[in-house]
Write a protein that holds these residues in place. Sequence first.
Motif, PDB file in Angstrom:
ATOM      1  N   VAL A   1      74.094  46.614  79.664  1.00 28.99           N
ATOM      2  CA  VAL A   1      74.904  46.933  78.422  1.00 28.99           C
ATOM      3  C   VAL A   1      74.641  45.353  77.901  1.00 28.99           C
ATOM      4  O   VAL A   1      74.455  45.024  76.547  1.00 28.99           O
ATOM      5  N   THR A   2      74.962  44.387  78.493  1.00 33.30           N
ATOM      6  CA  THR A   2      74.481  43.097  78.044  1.00 33.30           C
ATOM      7  C   THR A   2      73.186  42.841  77.507  1.00 33.30           C
ATOM      8  O   THR A   2      72.916  42.235  76.543  1.00 33.30           O
ATOM      9  N   ALA A   3      72.327  43.110  78.393  1.00 27.70           N
ATOM     10  CA  ALA A   3      70.892  43.046  77.853  1.00 27.70           C
ATOM     11  C   ALA A   3      70.427  43.872  76.428  1.00 27.70           C
ATOM     12  O   ALA A   3      69.962  43.245  75.707  1.00 27.70           O
ATOM     13  N   ALA A   4      71.252  44.894  76.392  1.00 33.39           N
ATOM     14  CA  ALA A   4      71.057  45.799  75.206  1.00 33.39           C
ATOM     15  C   ALA A   4      71.400  45.109  73.987  1.00 33.39           C
ATOM     16  O   ALA A   4      70.996  44.986  73.141  1.00 33.39           O
ATOM     17  N   THR A   5      72.860  44.456  74.195  1.00 35.37           N
ATOM     18  CA  THR A   5      73.463  43.787  73.316  1.00 35.37           C
ATOM     19  C   THR A   5      72.901  42.524  72.715  1.00 35.37           C
ATOM     20  O   THR A   5      73.359  42.066  71.684  1.00 35.37           O
ATOM     21  N   LEU A   6      71.942  42.226  73.552  1.00 34.46           N
ATOM     22  CA  LEU A   6      71.153  40.889  73.276  1.00 34.46           C
ATOM     23  C   LEU A   6      70.411  41.071  72.122  1.00 34.46           C
ATOM     24  O   LEU A   6      69.970  40.131  71.537  1.00 34.46           O
ATOM     25  N   VAL A   7      70.031  42.378  72.145  1.00 37.13           N
ATOM     26  CA  VAL A   7      69.163  42.588  70.783  1.00 37.13           C
ATOM     27  C   VAL A   7      69.901  42.537  69.569  1.00 37.13           C
ATOM     28  O   VAL A   7      69.083  42.178  68.583  1.00 37.13           O
ATOM     29  N   VAL A   8      71.140  42.457  69.634  1.00 34.34           N
ATOM     30  CA  VAL A   8      71.850  42.502  68.423  1.00 34.34           C
ATOM     31  C   VAL A   8      71.796  41.197  67.763  1.00 34.34           C
ATOM     32  O   VAL A   8      71.398  40.914  66.612  1.00 34.34           O
ATOM     33  N   PRO A   9      72.009  39.937  68.721  1.00 34.61           N
ATOM     34  CA  PRO A   9      72.023  38.802  67.867  1.00 34.61           C
ATOM     35  C   PRO A   9      70.512  38.258  67.556  1.00 34.61           C
ATOM     36  O   PRO A   9      70.249  37.864  66.356  1.00 34.61           O
ATOM     37  N   ALA A  10      69.486  39.032  68.271  1.00 40.65           N
ATOM     38  CA  ALA A  10      68.052  38.825  67.925  1.00 40.65           C
ATOM     39  C   ALA A  10      67.813  39.388  66.680  1.00 40.65           C
ATOM     40  O   ALA A  10      67.241  38.936  65.766  1.00 40.65           O
ATOM     41  N   ALA A  11      68.019  40.722  66.646  1.00 38.79           N
ATOM     42  CA  ALA A  11      67.928  41.613  65.360  1.00 38.79           C
ATOM     43  C   ALA A  11      68.628  40.750  63.913  1.00 38.79           C
ATOM     44  O   ALA A  11      68.191  40.739  63.048  1.00 38.79           O
ATOM     45  N   GLY A  12      69.868  40.645  64.474  1.00 38.87           N
ATOM     46  CA  GLY A  12      70.654  39.966  63.297  1.00 38.87           C
ATOM     47  C   GLY A  12      70.228  38.534  62.794  1.00 38.87           C
ATOM     48  O   GLY A  12      69.919  38.310  61.668  1.00 38.87           O
ATOM     49  N   SER A  13      69.545  37.924  63.768  1.00 37.93           N
ATOM     50  CA  SER A  13      69.228  36.661  63.382  1.00 37.93           C
ATOM     51  C   SER A  13      67.879  36.754  62.364  1.00 37.93           C
ATOM     52  O   SER A  13      67.705  35.882  61.317  1.00 37.93           O
ATOM     53  N   VAL A  14      66.964  37.641  62.905  1.00 37.35           N
ATOM     54  CA  VAL A  14      65.827  37.733  61.912  1.00 37.35           C
ATOM     55  C   VAL A  14      66.384  38.498  60.660  1.00 37.35           C
ATOM     56  O   VAL A  14      65.731  37.677  59.631  1.00 37.35           O
ATOM     57  N   VAL A  15      67.137  39.119  60.432  1.00 34.90           N
ATOM     58  CA  VAL A  15      67.731  39.634  59.180  1.00 34.90           C
ATOM     59  C   VAL A  15      68.441  38.446  58.442  1.00 34.90           C
ATOM     60  O   VAL A  15      68.011  38.185  57.228  1.00 34.90           O
TER      61      VAL A  15
ATOM     62  N   THR B   1      58.212  33.669  61.581  1.00 36.14           N
ATOM     63  CA  THR B   1      58.229  32.793  62.618  1.00 36.14           C
ATOM     64  C   THR B   1      59.039  33.304  63.936  1.00 36.14           C
ATOM     65  O   THR B   1      58.640  33.195  64.972  1.00 36.14           O
ATOM     66  N   LEU B   2      60.200  33.623  63.504  1.00 37.34           N
ATOM     67  CA  LEU B   2      60.919  34.022  64.853  1.00 37.34           C
ATOM     68  C   LEU B   2      60.672  35.401  65.367  1.00 37.34           C
ATOM     69  O   LEU B   2      60.335  35.458  66.545  1.00 37.34           O
ATOM     70  N   VAL B   3      59.965  36.312  64.608  1.00 41.96           N
ATOM     71  CA  VAL B   3      59.528  37.579  65.071  1.00 41.96           C
ATOM     72  C   VAL B   3      58.567  37.139  66.018  1.00 41.96           C
ATOM     73  O   VAL B   3      58.146  37.797  67.303  1.00 41.96           O
ATOM     74  N   ALA B   4      57.367  36.318  65.646  1.00 43.53           N
ATOM     75  CA  ALA B   4      56.464  36.309  66.564  1.00 43.53           C
ATOM     76  C   ALA B   4      56.719  35.554  67.860  1.00 43.53           C
ATOM     77  O   ALA B   4      56.270  35.856  69.131  1.00 43.53           O
ATOM     78  N   GLY B   5      57.739  34.681  67.864  1.00 42.72           N
ATOM     79  CA  GLY B   5      58.232  34.128  69.000  1.00 42.72           C
ATOM     80  C   GLY B   5      59.120  35.192  69.860  1.00 42.72           C
ATOM     81  O   GLY B   5      59.005  35.074  71.233  1.00 42.72           O
ATOM     82  N   LEU B   6      59.556  36.022  69.322  1.00 42.35           N
ATOM     83  CA  LEU B   6      60.586  36.913  69.907  1.00 42.35           C
ATOM     84  C   LEU B   6      59.569  38.031  70.799  1.00 42.35           C
ATOM     85  O   LEU B   6      59.640  38.318  71.973  1.00 42.35           O
ATOM     86  N   LEU B   7      58.470  38.415  70.127  1.00 41.38           N
ATOM     87  CA  LEU B   7      57.424  39.163  70.663  1.00 41.38           C
ATOM     88  C   LEU B   7      56.956  38.488  71.772  1.00 41.38           C
ATOM     89  O   LEU B   7      56.646  39.139  73.285  1.00 41.38           O
TER      90      LEU B   7
ATOM     91  N   VAL C   1      68.251  29.709  67.367  1.00 41.25           N
ATOM     92  CA  VAL C   1      68.815  29.431  68.752  1.00 41.25           C
ATOM     93  C   VAL C   1      69.144  30.668  69.212  1.00 41.25           C
ATOM     94  O   VAL C   1      68.839  31.209  70.320  1.00 41.25           O
ATOM     95  N   LEU C   2      69.993  31.509  68.438  1.00 41.45           N
ATOM     96  CA  LEU C   2      70.650  32.438  68.716  1.00 41.45           C
ATOM     97  C   LEU C   2      69.636  33.676  69.109  1.00 41.45           C
ATOM     98  O   LEU C   2      69.793  34.471  69.953  1.00 41.45           O
ATOM     99  N   GLY C   3      68.540  33.877  68.066  1.00 44.80           N
ATOM    100  CA  GLY C   3      67.614  34.938  68.314  1.00 44.80           C
ATOM    101  C   GLY C   3      66.818  34.633  69.567  1.00 44.80           C
ATOM    102  O   GLY C   3      66.617  35.592  70.201  1.00 44.80           O
ATOM    103  N   ALA C   4      66.568  33.311  69.622  1.00 46.13           N
ATOM    104  CA  ALA C   4      65.681  33.089  70.932  1.00 46.13           C
ATOM    105  C   ALA C   4      66.532  33.405  72.193  1.00 46.13           C
ATOM    106  O   ALA C   4      65.918  33.212  73.261  1.00 46.13           O
ATOM    107  N   GLY C   5      67.748  33.511  71.952  1.00 50.67           N
ATOM    108  CA  GLY C   5      68.718  33.786  73.205  1.00 50.67           C
ATOM    109  C   GLY C   5      68.346  34.843  74.265  1.00 50.67           C
ATOM    110  O   GLY C   5      68.700  35.219  74.927  1.00 50.67           O
TER     111      GLY C   5
END
Length: 622
Positions: free
Chosen positions: A165-179, A191-197, A313-317
């Motif tokens: 659950v926690t790993a799945a919810t980590l996607v939320v701040p990442a996606a939210g940060s991108v938006v 730039t953030l999307v490239a780093g996340l990939l 920082v949030l997204g790269a979390g």
Amino acid sequence: MSSRPADLLIARAVRRGGPWLAVLAATALLGAAADLLLPAALGRAVDVVVRIQSRTGAGPGAETGAGSGAGAGVGAGAGGEAAFGLTGPLATAVLLIALVVACDALGVLAAGVSGARAARWLRSRVVAHTLSVGAGMTRHLAPGEIVTRAGVNVEEAGRTPEAVVTAATLVVPAAGSVVALALIDPWLAVTLVAGLLLIVAVLRAFMRRTTAASGGYQQAQGEIAGMLVGALAGARTITAAGTEDREAARVLAPLPRLRAHGLALWRLQARAGVQAAVVVPLLEIAVLAAGGLRLSAGGLTVGELLAAARYVVLGAGLGSALGYAARIARARSAAQRLEELFAVPPPAYGDRPLPPGPGTLELRDVTVRADGTRLLSGVSLVVPGGTCTAVVGRSGSGKSSLAAVAGRLVDPERGAVLLDGVPLREIGREPLRRAVGYAFERPALFGETLAEAVAFGLPPGDGTAHSTARSRDKARTENATRSRDTARTENAARAAAVAACADVFIRRLPHGYATPVAEAPMSGGEVQRIGLARAFAQAGRLLILDDAMSSLDTVTERQVGRALTGSLSGRTRLVVAHRVTTAAQADQVVWLEDGRVRATGTHERLWHDPGYRAVFRAEDAS
Ligand SMILES: Nc1ncnc2c1ncn2[C@@H]1O[C@H](COP(=O)(O)OP(=O)(O)OP(=O)(O)O)[C@@H](O)[C@H]1O
């Protein structure tokens, strides 16, 4: 082994978290949302301060004390406005921080409870399945291995709800940060999307390798436990032979493998940690550089740049998912080991009841095989209801195998075993186990007290009144019936103990039948007598004794033999016998040789055969 069944098992275990799973997900999502909103609130606060400063002309000019009285008046008015304008964003920030803290605390509780529920479900399933497979399971895996899986591996697999659950919810701040970054400036989002990939690629490789390494680690762990339990079972032999050191070395033989897999796990974790640690600051620098350029070009405000810095920082979390990924990887390999247990099928029982009958046992062309070895070949025989048949033969001739197949402790590879005309495979478990009683050479005693050990497996009553009783009157009747049934069970157990010559020594103990099993000082022969009593009490129509009197002294054996031909004579008896006296008392003797029936007949008739007589001489000599 494919990881798909293991993944399904994990998914089912995670679902056992129930409502706590929802609490876990909700706190993780709420916390993530609060985390996402916090930079925006702080950014707004900074922008308010910057705006007020620029209006009041505060800054270098103000510090020098330059300014007219009117200017000072404007400054004081603007200061009040600043304080007022700041209240909103600051209050929002404080609320968001409180929400993050509350979500963290509740999340820890929800993680603990959902994990415990998942582990409980897994453990119950493993234990129930292992026991329903029975002896078949220990033919596949050593007992220590099974215990390790039911203990350590269940714990590992049960820790998944929080990780998943926690790993799945980590996607939320990442996606939210991108938006959020896309709203501030699309180039920052790219730039953030490239780093996340890059981070996702690191995580995937880490997961794959960690699953393999932890599988090897858990296997070595299980092997050590398996060999230790085996060694403990033979502790007396090891001590008598003085081979403790050699045994310790044998048990610990997988230790170098365990160490190698453990080191590999640490190395993987360290490497992935370094990779994530390098990617995250690089990403921050890249976004800040791009943001700085946009700021200097007037495309961004200072507050937006500050918010962008926090969003990256949030997204790269997502990089912090490393810990969760490691836990999921360990859980997957543990679940694979649990799946190996579930892959061993329990014996399938039919649903036919046993019709009334004398207990006639029939084997038709029965072949039994284990681990590629043929234990019985084409055995056919009939034990008429109510008679006693002795099974004799040299050591290794297949007597125990015949005893096992006769009561369906094992199934034949070919042929059929019938009780009163019904194939054993078609009889329901309950009627079959009530019809057949077993006693073994080395019985294991279950129950708290000796009374319970003798009555083990006996139903407290026939239970017919219990299931339908609903009203108070019926409940009263039910209680009365239950007391009567319990008394009947106790009487049956006592009578069986008398027949097995166990009653004499049990009553001599200070607490008699109430003596705790663990505290009862019993010899091998006395334990055998309890085992015999249990079988006598349980057997409805077929009693199978597999070398169950080998430790009895001659006098006791003769007494039990008299019970077999006296008080127990209403039941069909199949007795694996090594002694002439037992064979002589039986109605017929089945003589086995190399897994086949060499001859059947009365002891007197077979005694004329020198080969038959030699069986007993060989037994005496051994
Ligand atoms: N699970 C198994 N896998 C392979 N071989 C087995 C297995 N169980 C028993 N055997 C072999 O089958 C043969 C018959 O064994 P069984 O225990 O039925 O003999 P037995 O007549 O009862 O011997 P004993 O009088 O010594 O108890 C033996 O050679 C034994 O080694």
